[in-house]
Motif scaffolding. Structure first.
Motif, PDB file in Angstrom:
ATOM      1  N   ILE B  19       0.834  -1.214   0.000  1.00  0.00           N
ATOM      2  CA  ILE B  19       0.000   0.000   0.000  1.00  0.00           C
ATOM      3  C   ILE B  19       0.866   1.261   0.000  1.00  0.00           C
ATOM      4  CG2 ILE B  19      -1.649   1.344   1.369  1.00  0.00           C
ATOM      5  CD1 ILE B  19      -3.024  -1.256   2.143  1.00  0.00           C
ATOM      6  N   THR B  20       1.925   1.279   0.800  1.00  0.00           N
ATOM      7  CA  THR B  20       2.728   2.516   0.888  1.00  0.00           C
ATOM      8  C   THR B  20       3.533   2.759  -0.394  1.00  0.00           C
ATOM      9  OG1 THR B  20       4.421   1.295   2.111  1.00  0.00           O
ATOM     10  CG2 THR B  20       2.882   2.631   3.401  1.00  0.00           C
ATOM     11  N   ARG B  21       3.677   1.709  -1.220  1.00  0.00           N
ATOM     12  CA  ARG B  21       4.289   1.951  -2.523  1.00  0.00           C
ATOM     13  C   ARG B  21       3.424   2.938  -3.328  1.00  0.00           C
ATOM     14  NH1 ARG B  21       4.767  -2.671  -6.728  1.00  0.00           N
ATOM     15  NH2 ARG B  21       3.993  -3.879  -4.977  1.00  0.00           N
ATOM     16  N   PHE B  22       2.109   2.880  -3.120  1.00  0.00           N
ATOM     17  CA  PHE B  22       1.187   3.724  -3.885  1.00  0.00           C
ATOM     18  C   PHE B  22       0.707   4.936  -3.100  1.00  0.00           C
ATOM     19  CE2 PHE B  22       0.832  -0.547  -5.741  1.00  0.00           C
ATOM     20  CZ  PHE B  22       1.269  -0.235  -7.009  1.00  0.00           C
ATOM     21  N   LEU B  23       0.881   4.897  -1.770  1.00  0.00           N
ATOM     22  CA  LEU B  23       0.466   6.028  -0.928  1.00  0.00           C
ATOM     23  C   LEU B  23       1.501   6.165   0.191  1.00  0.00           C
ATOM     24  CD1 LEU B  23      -2.095   7.929  -0.873  1.00  0.00           C
ATOM     25  CD2 LEU B  23      -2.871   6.549   1.048  1.00  0.00           C
ATOM     26  N   PRO B  24       2.652   6.793  -0.133  1.00  0.00           N
ATOM     27  CA  PRO B  24       3.764   6.819   0.826  1.00  0.00           C
ATOM     28  C   PRO B  24       3.412   7.484   2.162  1.00  0.00           C
ATOM     29  CG  PRO B  24       4.509   7.491  -1.371  1.00  0.00           C
ATOM     30  CD  PRO B  24       3.008   7.416  -1.423  1.00  0.00           C
ATOM     31  N   ASP B  25       2.453   8.420   2.157  1.00  0.00           N
ATOM     32  CA  ASP B  25       2.124   9.116   3.412  1.00  0.00           C
ATOM     33  C   ASP B  25       0.922   8.489   4.124  1.00  0.00           C
ATOM     34  OD1 ASP B  25       0.261   9.879   1.552  1.00  0.00           O
ATOM     35  OD2 ASP B  25       0.218  11.991   2.143  1.00  0.00           O
ATOM     36  N   LEU B  26       0.690   7.212   3.892  1.00  0.00           N
ATOM     37  CA  LEU B  26      -0.366   6.472   4.603  1.00  0.00           C
ATOM     38  C   LEU B  26      -0.186   6.632   6.114  1.00  0.00           C
ATOM     39  CD1 LEU B  26      -2.560   4.048   4.131  1.00  0.00           C
ATOM     40  CD2 LEU B  26      -0.664   2.579   4.853  1.00  0.00           C
ATOM     41  N   THR B  27      -1.265   6.926   6.825  1.00  0.00           N
ATOM     42  CA  THR B  27      -1.163   7.042   8.294  1.00  0.00           C
ATOM     43  C   THR B  27      -1.461   5.687   8.944  1.00  0.00           C
ATOM     44  OG1 THR B  27      -3.497   7.548   8.647  1.00  0.00           O
ATOM     45  CG2 THR B  27      -2.022   9.422   8.143  1.00  0.00           C
ATOM     46  N   GLU B  28      -1.063   5.558  10.196  1.00  0.00           N
ATOM     47  CA  GLU B  28      -1.345   4.310  10.931  1.00  0.00           C
ATOM     48  C   GLU B  28      -2.841   4.076  11.063  1.00  0.00           C
ATOM     49  OE1 GLU B  28       0.665   3.529  14.644  1.00  0.00           O
ATOM     50  OE2 GLU B  28       2.503   4.431  13.847  1.00  0.00           O
ATOM     51  N   GLU B  29      -3.578   5.174  11.278  1.00  0.00           N
ATOM     52  CA  GLU B  29      -5.040   5.071  11.428  1.00  0.00           C
ATOM     53  C   GLU B  29      -5.664   4.552  10.128  1.00  0.00           C
ATOM     54  OE1 GLU B  29      -3.241   7.774  12.218  1.00  0.00           O
ATOM     55  OE2 GLU B  29      -3.298   7.456  14.394  1.00  0.00           O
ATOM     56  N   GLU B  30      -5.233   5.109   9.009  1.00  0.00           N
ATOM     57  CA  GLU B  30      -5.766   4.653   7.720  1.00  0.00           C
ATOM     58  C   GLU B  30      -5.456   3.173   7.516  1.00  0.00           C
ATOM     59  OE1 GLU B  30      -5.534   8.576   4.790  1.00  0.00           O
ATOM     60  OE2 GLU B  30      -3.699   7.482   5.237  1.00  0.00           O
ATOM     61  N   TYR B  31      -4.205   2.788   7.798  1.00  0.00           N
ATOM     62  CA  TYR B  31      -3.844   1.389   7.584  1.00  0.00           C
ATOM     63  C   TYR B  31      -4.686   0.467   8.462  1.00  0.00           C
ATOM     64  CZ  TYR B  31      -1.302  -2.909   6.880  1.00  0.00           C
ATOM     65  OH  TYR B  31      -1.002  -4.207   6.566  1.00  0.00           O
ATOM     66  N   ALA B  32      -4.941   0.913   9.702  1.00  0.00           N
ATOM     67  CA  ALA B  32      -5.757   0.103  10.613  1.00  0.00           C
ATOM     68  C   ALA B  32      -7.154  -0.102  10.019  1.00  0.00           C
ATOM     69  CB  ALA B  32      -5.841   0.781  11.977  1.00  0.00           C
ATOM     70  N   VAL B  33      -7.744   0.957   9.467  1.00  0.00           N
ATOM     71  CA  VAL B  33      -9.083   0.839   8.868  1.00  0.00           C
ATOM     72  C   VAL B  33      -9.040  -0.070   7.635  1.00  0.00           C
ATOM     73  CG1 VAL B  33     -10.953   2.078   7.681  1.00  0.00           C
ATOM     74  CG2 VAL B  33      -9.835   3.118   9.668  1.00  0.00           C
ATOM     75  N   PHE B  34      -8.142   0.251   6.717  1.00  0.00           N
ATOM     76  CA  PHE B  34      -8.116  -0.490   5.440  1.00  0.00           C
ATOM     77  C   PHE B  34      -7.824  -1.974   5.681  1.00  0.00           C
ATOM     78  CE2 PHE B  34      -6.394   3.626   3.240  1.00  0.00           C
ATOM     79  CZ  PHE B  34      -7.622   4.238   3.462  1.00  0.00           C
ATOM     80  N   SER B  35      -6.799  -2.259   6.508  1.00  0.00           N
ATOM     81  CA  SER B  35      -6.372  -3.653   6.665  1.00  0.00           C
ATOM     82  C   SER B  35      -7.385  -4.474   7.450  1.00  0.00           C
ATOM     83  CB  SER B  35      -4.980  -3.730   7.315  1.00  0.00           C
ATOM     84  OG  SER B  35      -5.031  -3.172   8.607  1.00  0.00           O
ATOM     85  N   TYR B 136      -5.979   2.420  -5.014  1.00  0.00           N
ATOM     86  CA  TYR B 136      -6.517   1.539  -6.059  1.00  0.00           C
ATOM     87  C   TYR B 136      -6.220   2.120  -7.435  1.00  0.00           C
ATOM     88  CZ  TYR B 136     -10.114  -0.907  -8.836  1.00  0.00           C
ATOM     89  OH  TYR B 136     -10.792  -1.626  -9.792  1.00  0.00           O
ATOM     90  N   ARG B 137      -6.423   3.421  -7.595  1.00  0.00           N
ATOM     91  CA  ARG B 137      -6.176   4.059  -8.897  1.00  0.00           C
ATOM     92  C   ARG B 137      -4.715   3.882  -9.296  1.00  0.00           C
ATOM     93  NH1 ARG B 137      -2.900   8.571 -10.378  1.00  0.00           N
ATOM     94  NH2 ARG B 137      -3.714   9.824  -8.653  1.00  0.00           N
ATOM     95  N   ARG B 138      -3.804   4.109  -8.346  1.00  0.00           N
ATOM     96  CA  ARG B 138      -2.383   3.994  -8.683  1.00  0.00           C
ATOM     97  C   ARG B 138      -1.983   2.543  -8.947  1.00  0.00           C
ATOM     98  NH1 ARG B 138      -0.153   8.635  -4.430  1.00  0.00           N
ATOM     99  NH2 ARG B 138      -0.531  10.387  -5.841  1.00  0.00           N
ATOM    100  N   ALA B 139      -2.572   1.629  -8.181  1.00  0.00           N
ATOM    101  CA  ALA B 139      -2.254   0.207  -8.384  1.00  0.00           C
ATOM    102  C   ALA B 139      -2.757  -0.244  -9.754  1.00  0.00           C
ATOM    103  CB  ALA B 139      -2.878  -0.636  -7.274  1.00  0.00           C
ATOM    104  N   ILE B 140      -3.950   0.213 -10.126  1.00  0.00           N
ATOM    105  CA  ILE B 140      -4.513  -0.226 -11.395  1.00  0.00           C
ATOM    106  C   ILE B 140      -3.781   0.443 -12.568  1.00  0.00           C
ATOM    107  CG2 ILE B 140      -6.461   1.344 -11.903  1.00  0.00           C
ATOM    108  CD1 ILE B 140      -8.123  -1.343 -12.013  1.00  0.00           C
ATOM    109  N   GLU B 141      -3.266   1.645 -12.346  1.00  0.00           N
ATOM    110  CA  GLU B 141      -2.402   2.272 -13.360  1.00  0.00           C
ATOM    111  C   GLU B 141      -1.180   1.381 -13.623  1.00  0.00           C
ATOM    112  OE1 GLU B 141      -1.433   6.098 -11.634  1.00  0.00           O
ATOM    113  OE2 GLU B 141      -2.255   7.125 -13.386  1.00  0.00           O
ATOM    114  N   MET B 142      -0.572   0.886 -12.541  1.00  0.00           N
ATOM    115  CA  MET B 142       0.610   0.041 -12.720  1.00  0.00           C
ATOM    116  C   MET B 142       0.235  -1.285 -13.360  1.00  0.00           C
ATOM    117  SD  MET B 142       3.269   1.716 -12.107  1.00  0.00           S
ATOM    118  CE  MET B 142       2.450   3.224 -12.628  1.00  0.00           C
TER     119      MET B 142
END
Lengths: 202, 202
Positions: B19-35, B136-142
């Motif tokens: 995930i951080t490959r596509f969103l380097p400034d991911l916060t811990e809170e965001e990761y907790a929600v997404f994961s 998702y947008r960046r991952a699908i671009e790749m």
């Protein structure tokens, strides 16, 4: 309204139609902002807009005409990756996304006119407006589905099935373009294409 | 820390790294929600997770093992569209995006374990969190860049060049998988692959 005016009005409508396919609740204000970054553009048949080694700096929206992305093989033959008509976008997409040099050519198969947006403006919109990013995300999803299908036709179909499938799903491509280009899209010789056409129409 | 613990910790890290490959400034809170929407999953080698006619209902994240998408041709031969190892996602993507029946198989080439998320949860996150949509947008671009490259290898390279390119860009695929699967990915017979391997190593 004169015929010329009707045609112009229809062309103005095309970008709006494309965008609302991916964002049905687009507002007039949003469209005014997004479309203001697209500038008129035209090029003669056979113009080459991007060549291998160059970095794609524009995304082209086709209002009339036909564009394609292709490679030139070591033996001089062309291999066509995609062909797009009016109402669709075209660019050397990998280069546009990655800013790396293109490996393909982008050319005009017919006289073309339309709108174009610079890479900076395009990704500026993507970064500034989540609703524009949504349009782009949905458009690229559909591009992905198309490319997966294209790979399926290449690895899972023989030439005859590939031709019959194209005839069923995108007949305008076969009707409108030369045998040379259709054959280079199907990955077969012009002689094989002529034989397929003759057999299918029997 | 025991070796088992180290390995578990490494596996937990993989989704975060992706995930951080596509969103380097991911916060811990965001990761907790997404994961939190990703649930553990595992399957034995040769398990088929999606078959033609079924609608893909999960996106799989591979923490260990190898998955592939492939077609079975009329003559019974397999044609492999893609192969993904640990640290990457896999699904029958066209079906996952469009909710139409898959035309491909998705299987485990090795024993696999990882995380999976339902289609409803995945697109729920995309619709609810613009920052997840960005990932998702960046991952699908790749993914798009990869698929364009895959098409280029299929239409613009002969078998030898395709093999040499794979050897250069993704040697682990050749080293780790059987000749049967590598040949089905390259679109050549196992005999041709053996000849290519013998000639290149000379």
């Amino acid at each position: 309204m004169s015929t010329l005016q009707s045609r112009t009005s229809l062309m103005d409508q095309q970008l709006h139609t494309f965008i609302t396919r991916f964002l049905p609740d687009l507002t007039e204000e949003e469209y005014a902002v997004f479309s203001s970054f697209f500038k008129p553009w035209k090029a003669k048949k056979k113009s080459i807009l991007i060549s291998p080694g160059e970095v794609a700096s524009y995304m082209y929206f086709i209002q009339s005409g036909c564009m394609r992305a292709f490679y030139i093989q070591d033996n001089g033959n062309e291999a066509t990756r995609y062909i797009n008509f009016e109402g669709n976008f075209a660019t050397s997409l990998s280069s546009f996304i990655t800013a790396r040099p293109a490996t393909d050519f982008l050319d005009c198969v017919e006289d073309c006119q339309g709108l174009r947006i610079t890479k900076e403006d395009f990704f500026g919109l993507v970064d500034t407006y989540p609703r524009f990013e949504k349009i782009y995300r949905r458009a690229i999803e559909m591009g992905m589905v198309h490319n997966i299908w294209r790979i399926e036709t290449l690895i899972n179909m023989d030439a005859k099935t590939r031709y019959e499938t194209l005839l069923k799903t995108n007949p305008v491509l076969i009707q409108r373009l030369s045998n040379r280009i259709v054959a280079s899209y199907l990955g077969i010789t012009q002689e094989s294409l002529s034989r397929l056409k003759a057999n299918i129409s029997l």
